[in-house]
Write an enzyme that holds these catalytic residues in place. Structure first.
Site, short mmCIF file in Angstrom:
data_model
loop_
_atom_site.label_atom_id
_atom_site.label_comp_id
_atom_site.label_asym_id
_atom_site.label_seq_id
_atom_site.Cartn_x
_atom_site.Cartn_y
_atom_site.Cartn_z
N PRO A 28 10.49 -9.76 -7.56
CA PRO A 28 11.18 -8.31 -7.56
C PRO A 28 12.04 -7.71 -6.57
CG PRO A 28 8.32 -7.97 -6.53
CD PRO A 28 9.31 -9.66 -7.26
N ASN A 29 12.67 -6.84 -6.99
CA ASN A 29 13.91 -5.61 -6.01
C ASN A 29 14.76 -6.82 -5.30
OD1 ASN A 29 12.36 -3.32 -6.70
ND2 ASN A 29 11.10 -4.12 -4.97
N ARG A 36 21.56 -2.29 -1.53
CA ARG A 36 20.59 -1.30 -0.73
C ARG A 36 20.49 -1.97 0.90
NH1 ARG A 36 20.22 3.54 -1.42
NH2 ARG A 36 18.47 4.25 -0.72
N TYR A 41 18.36 -6.93 4.62
CA TYR A 41 18.25 -8.16 3.71
C TYR A 41 19.60 -8.72 4.47
CZ TYR A 41 13.90 -6.60 2.05
OH TYR A 41 12.09 -6.59 2.38
N ASN A 93 12.11 -17.33 -3.88
CA ASN A 93 12.02 -16.46 -2.63
C ASN A 93 10.63 -15.25 -3.86
OD1 ASN A 93 11.94 -13.76 -1.26
ND2 ASN A 93 13.50 -13.78 -0.36
N ALA A 96 7.54 -9.74 -2.99
CA ALA A 96 6.20 -8.54 -2.93
C ALA A 96 5.24 -9.34 -3.23
CB ALA A 96 6.99 -7.68 -3.24
N HIS A 99 3.24 -11.97 -0.97
CA HIS A 99 1.66 -11.21 -0.33
C HIS A 99 0.94 -10.90 -1.29
CE1 HIS A 99 5.00 -11.32 2.55
NE2 HIS A 99 5.41 -10.67 2.39
N ASP A 106 -0.93 -20.65 -8.67
CA ASP A 106 -1.30 -21.49 -9.73
C ASP A 106 -0.41 -22.22 -10.27
OD1 ASP A 106 -4.18 -20.33 -9.09
OD2 ASP A 106 -4.37 -19.21 -10.21
N GLU A 117 9.80 -21.79 0.31
CA GLU A 117 9.22 -20.88 0.04
C GLU A 117 10.90 -20.63 1.15
OE1 GLU A 117 5.77 -19.29 1.75
OE2 GLU A 117 6.44 -17.39 1.72
N HIS A 119 12.59 -16.37 3.09
CA HIS A 119 12.60 -15.50 2.57
C HIS A 119 13.64 -14.94 4.16
CE1 HIS A 119 8.91 -14.90 0.96
NE2 HIS A 119 7.93 -15.59 2.10
N LEU A 120 14.82 -13.54 3.53
CA LEU A 120 16.04 -13.07 3.75
C LEU A 120 15.61 -12.95 5.71
CD1 LEU A 120 17.01 -11.74 1.20
CD2 LEU A 120 18.64 -13.26 2.24
N SER A 121 13.84 -11.80 5.76
CA SER A 121 13.67 -11.48 6.75
C SER A 121 12.93 -12.08 7.60
CB SER A 121 13.27 -10.11 6.25
OG SER A 121 11.81 -9.88 5.45
N ARG A 126 7.22 -7.94 11.08
CA ARG A 126 7.34 -6.83 10.05
C ARG A 126 5.77 -6.37 9.94
NH1 ARG A 126 10.48 -7.20 4.90
NH2 ARG A 126 10.96 -5.12 4.90
N ARG A 130 2.79 -8.40 5.43
CA ARG A 130 4.15 -9.36 5.29
C ARG A 130 3.27 -10.70 5.83
NH1 ARG A 130 7.93 -6.28 2.72
NH2 ARG A 130 7.52 -4.00 3.50
O1 CA2 Z 1 11.96 -11.03 3.85
C1 CA2 Z 1 12.09 -11.13 1.82
O2 CA2 Z 1 13.35 -11.96 1.45
C2 CA2 Z 1 11.30 -10.57 1.91
O3 CA2 Z 1 10.75 -12.09 0.78
C3 CA2 Z 1 11.59 -9.30 0.58
C4 CA2 Z 1 10.53 -8.83 -0.26
C5 CA2 Z 1 9.60 -8.20 0.74
O4 CA2 Z 1 8.46 -7.90 0.09
C6 CA2 Z 1 8.93 -9.33 1.76
O5 CA2 Z 1 8.10 -8.50 2.34
C7 CA2 Z 1 10.16 -10.23 2.23
C8 CA2 Z 1 11.76 -7.94 -0.42
C9 CA2 Z 1 12.60 -7.76 -1.28
C10 CA2 Z 1 13.28 -5.88 -2.02
O6 CA2 Z 1 14.35 -6.83 -2.17
C11 CA2 Z 1 15.59 -5.28 -1.94
C12 CA2 Z 1 16.82 -6.00 -1.52
C13 CA2 Z 1 17.55 -4.56 -0.99
C14 CA2 Z 1 16.91 -3.97 -0.88
C15 CA2 Z 1 15.51 -3.47 -1.10
C16 CA2 Z 1 15.04 -3.96 -1.13
#
Ligand code: CA2
Length: 166
Positions: A28-29, A36, A41, A93, A96, A99, A106, A117, A119-121, A126, A130
């Site tokens: 998601p997102n 954003r 990210y 990836n 959210a 977590h 499953d 797996e 993750h960008l960040s 953080r 997380r």
């Molecule tokens: O660092 C990552 O790739 C995460 O999977 C990104 C998730 C976060 O919940 C994980 O803890 C770490 C959030 C993705 C939200 O993506 C956005 C991208 C642009 C602007 C806002 C949110």
């Protein structure tokens, strides 16, 4: 030519027999990437990442499927579809859902498709919530904190893991 591109060329030249199917799943997102929060990210959009990975996968002679979905059940469905389609490897990836999602865990356990797996960040730098992932202990590997490069590295690692099996 960058380091990763040189490594890709080397791997392609040394093993051009392999043809695997690799599915990339984004939670998601992540459709908001590059639009954003670029400070957290990065500037690349998900379309940029997709395009780059498709090119790199083609160079490695692999078929790449790339998806993003905001709904947990849709990601579960995509994993089931990957199983039905005999997909060889997943790069995920879970965003959210990393977590929170026992359901996606499953699905990966049930289908036994090996996965990395990404993750960008750097999730460990953080908020404390997380630090826990429902996936890391069952993943082939985990990459975090390297931005979009993490997806490329995961593709290379998937290629190596698949090549070692042949
Ligand atoms: O660092 C990552 O790739 C995460 O999977 C990104 C998730 C976060 O919940 C994980 O803890 C770490 C959030 C993705 C939200 O993506 C956005 C991208 C642009 C602007 C806002 C949110």
């Amino acid at each position: 030519m960058g380091k990763i591109s040189r490594l890709l060329c080397f791997l392609t030249l040394t093993d051009n027999r392999l043809m695997a199917t690799i599915t990339v799943l984004n939670g998601p997102n992540l459709n908001l990437l590059g639009i954003r929060e670029p400070g957290l990210y990065g500037n690349q959009t998900l379309a940029d990442i997709k395009h780059n990975l498709e090119q790199k996968a083609a160079e490695l002679n692999h078929q790449l499927n790339f998806y993003q979905n905001n709904a947990e059940y849709q990601i579960v469905e995509l994993i089931h579809e990957a199983y039905q389609a005999h997909v060889d490897f997943i790069i995920i990836n879970p965003a959210a859902f990393t977590h929170t999602s026992v359901a996606i865990r499953d699905a990966l356990l049930a289908t036994k498709i090996p996965f990395i797996e990404v993750h960008l960040s750097n999730v460990h730098a953080r908020e404390p919530f997380r630090k826990h992932s429902y996936f890391s202990d069952i993943a082939k590997g985990v990459i975090c904190g390297l931005g979009a490069t993490g997806y490329e590295l995961a593709l290379l690692a998937a290629h190596q893991i698949l090549a070692e099996r042949h």
